[in-house]
Design an enzyme around this catalytic site. Structure first.
Site, PDB file in Angstrom:
ATOM      1  CG  PHE A 227      27.085   4.970  -0.727  1.00  0.00           C
ATOM      2  CD1 PHE A 227      25.819   5.496  -0.985  1.00  0.00           C
ATOM      3  CD2 PHE A 227      28.198   5.766  -1.000  1.00  0.00           C
ATOM      4  CE1 PHE A 227      25.666   6.790  -1.504  1.00  0.00           C
ATOM      5  CE2 PHE A 227      28.047   7.058  -1.525  1.00  0.00           C
ATOM      6  CZ  PHE A 227      26.781   7.571  -1.771  1.00  0.00           C
TER       7      PHE A 227
ATOM      8  CG  ASP B  19      17.439   7.701   5.602  1.00  0.00           C
ATOM      9  OD1 ASP B  19      18.412   6.919   5.564  1.00  0.00           O
ATOM     10  OD2 ASP B  19      16.375   7.421   6.165  1.00  0.00           O
TER      11      ASP B  19
ATOM     12  CG  HIS C 196      21.232   9.871   7.093  1.00  0.00           C
ATOM     13  ND1 HIS C 196      20.524   9.980   8.275  1.00  0.00           N
ATOM     14  CD2 HIS C 196      21.054   8.600   6.698  1.00  0.00           C
ATOM     15  CE1 HIS C 196      19.965   8.831   8.568  1.00  0.00           C
ATOM     16  NE2 HIS C 196      20.266   7.964   7.617  1.00  0.00           N
TER      17      HIS C 196
HETATM   18  O1  DOR Z   1      13.934   3.946   5.999  1.00  0.00           O
HETATM   19  C1  DOR Z   1      15.056   3.756   6.403  1.00  0.00           C
HETATM   20  N1  DOR Z   1      15.915   2.981   5.738  1.00  0.00           N
HETATM   21  N2  DOR Z   1      15.427   4.346   7.534  1.00  0.00           N
HETATM   22  C2  DOR Z   1      16.612   4.078   8.104  1.00  0.00           C
HETATM   23  O2  DOR Z   1      16.912   4.677   9.098  1.00  0.00           O
HETATM   24  C3  DOR Z   1      17.506   3.049   7.526  1.00  0.00           C
HETATM   25  C4  DOR Z   1      17.298   2.950   6.081  1.00  0.00           C
HETATM   26  C5  DOR Z   1      17.974   1.754   5.449  1.00  0.00           C
HETATM   27  O3  DOR Z   1      19.086   1.408   5.853  1.00  0.00           O
HETATM   28  O4  DOR Z   1      17.403   1.181   4.522  1.00  0.00           O
END
Ligand code: DOR
Length: 453
Positions: free
Chosen positions: A94, A336, A91
């Site tokens: 980029f 993430d 996860h």
């Molecule tokens: O905090 C987050 N940022 N959660 C997500 O699921 C997406 C991500 C992002 O794309 O910045």
């Protein structure tokens, strides 16, 4: 040729550790033994090929023998270090195409290498959204130039609008690693059920961002006293729990492989545990380093650097996530990694984007906050960052043994470093300035050193 001397080999697949030297040639582990002579890729070493090393071609062996006289192997001293399979992150964001001011595939991969990762899966919430085969192929092509394995997730629904399914079969054929609308929930359960059935047929997992907007007043902060302190309504744990309960049932019925992304609520963990105890299989969950390290209180000390979706929650939630990691309910650690620009994160809390970078602190946070306090043995941490994600994605099982691909990370579990000065384009991390254990010393992918401290 590369020789890594004196490290402790940690092989989560077999659950074993041992001290030995590792000789690498042609992208693979050629030999593992105590006290391999650093002076050579000597003909004796090369002819003593162990079973399993047969995948080094005769031509390559001949070439190595030729080189043995003239060229010494590059030697890495692994004293005080652990050598483990290269880390896999299911996860990461980029931001390519569309938001490359935040990160691009090259800088994201650089951050990955610095963090010990040799495989990453990029999310699909780019601009345009990765919902078409040519977009999958284009990003996979860009990924090939990075020196690590850069995989691409494809959107479940067209434009991630949650209204109609993408052509999942065509996306799979183009090489999509999994399907996800990460960043957004799929609220239409009938559509999701259809996606799960289709993904099951294609043999690919569906990864879900579980936040029902019905129970969210404002994103990025847990509903309750911290949200109130910021003058916001917050995002309740119920928003996640209600979708976790729904989707476990949908996935079980569809026979799909389901991943609950970045789990944040203790009750969500208990729901998964219960589902598994009912015999529901093939349900997976990611814990992020921030959700097992921090609580909602971080929004007061770190502001927008502690704003993420789903949000940081209470100490009870954090502890249940750790229990879930310890008892196997949660099988994946994923960052993430969500880079944003400084200008964006400098906005007031309610107007800043959610998310933090994570690739360069993930292993360190795992060692510092899970292994050292005794919540998880090191091999188990590594299993959730190597073997389990590989299984989920249908990749070959990472192993430290002769013949295995030389995708490796070398790190010093007992050393400390201060987090900061990132290889990522972004610097939105609440962990900057923290002293953490386990700096990465080198990352090796396909037998090549792709990062060295
Ligand atoms: O905090 C987050 N940022 N959660 C997500 O699921 C997406 C991500 C992002 O794309 O910045």
């Amino acid at each position: 040729m590369l020789l890594i001397k004196n490290s402790i080999l940690a092989d989560p697949a077999s659950g074993t550790t041992r001290r030995a030297d590792v000789l690498i040639a042609e992208g693979r582990i050629l030999k593992i033994a105590e006290n391999l002579p650093s002076g050579t890729a000597s003909p004796e070493v090369l002819t003593e090929m162990p079973a399993g090393a047969g995948s080094v071609s005769p031509a390559g062996l001949a070439e190595s023998r030729e080189n043995a006289g003239s060229r010494e192997p590059v030697v890495l001293d692994g004293s005080g270090c652990v050598l483990a399979p290269g880390l896999i992150d299911t996860h990461v964001h980029f931001r390519d195409p569309g938001y490359t001011e935040k990160e691009d595939i090259e800088t994201g991969a650089r951050a990955a290498k610095r963090g010990g990762f040799t495989t990453v899966v990029m999310m699909a919430n780019t601009n345009p959204v990765i919902d078409a085969p040519e977009l999958v192929r284009a990003n996979l092509e860009k990924g090939k130039a990075t020196g690590i394995h850069v995989l691409q997730a494809a959107a479940v629904t067209r434009g991630m609008r949650g209204k109609e399914l993408s052509d999942l079969e065509a996306l799979a054929a183009a090489g999509a690693a999994c399907f996800t609308d990460d960043g957004l929930p799929i609220t239409d359960e009938k559509l999701l059920f259809e996606a799960l059935r289709e993904a099951a047929k294609l043999g690919l997992p569906v990864s879900l961002h579980e936040e029902d907007p019905a129970f969210i007043a404002s994103q990025g902060v847990n509903a309750g006293p911290m949200a109130e302190a910021l003058g916001l309504g917050g995002a309740s744990a119920l928003a996640e729990e209600v979708l976790v309960a729904r989707d476990v049932l949908l996935a079980a019925n569809a026979g799909a492989s389901l991943v609950i992304q970045h789990i944040s609520s203790g009750l969500s963990v208990k729901l998964l545990r219960a589902a598994k105890s009912f015999g529901i299989e093939n349900i997976h969950a990611e814990a992020t380093p921030h959700h097992f390290s921090l609580t909602e209180a971080a929004v007061l000390s770190h502001g927008t650097f502690a704003r993420m979706n789903p949000p940081l929650r209470t100490e009870a939630d954090r502890l249940e996530i750790i229990r879930g990691l310890a008892d196997g309910t949660i099988d994946l650690i994923a960052t993430d990694h969500a880079p944003h620009t400084t200008a964006e994160k400098n906005r007031p809390f309610g107007k800043a984007p959610s998310g933090i970078i994570g690739l360069e602190t993930s292993l360190a946070l795992g060692v510092t906050n899970l292994v050292r306090p005794g919540h998880l043995p090191l091999l188990e941490l590594l299993r959730k960052m190597t073997v389990n994600p590989a299984r989920l994605l249908g990749l070959p099982e990472p192993r430290i043994e002769a013949g295995a691909p030389a995708d490796l990370v070398l790190f010093a579990p007992d050393e400390t470093f201060v987090a900061g000065s990132y290889a990522s384009k972004a610097e939105n991390s609440p962990f900057t300035g923290e002293t953490l254990f386990a700096p990465v010393k080198a990352t090796i992918c396909g037998g090549k050193i792709v990062y060295k401290a």
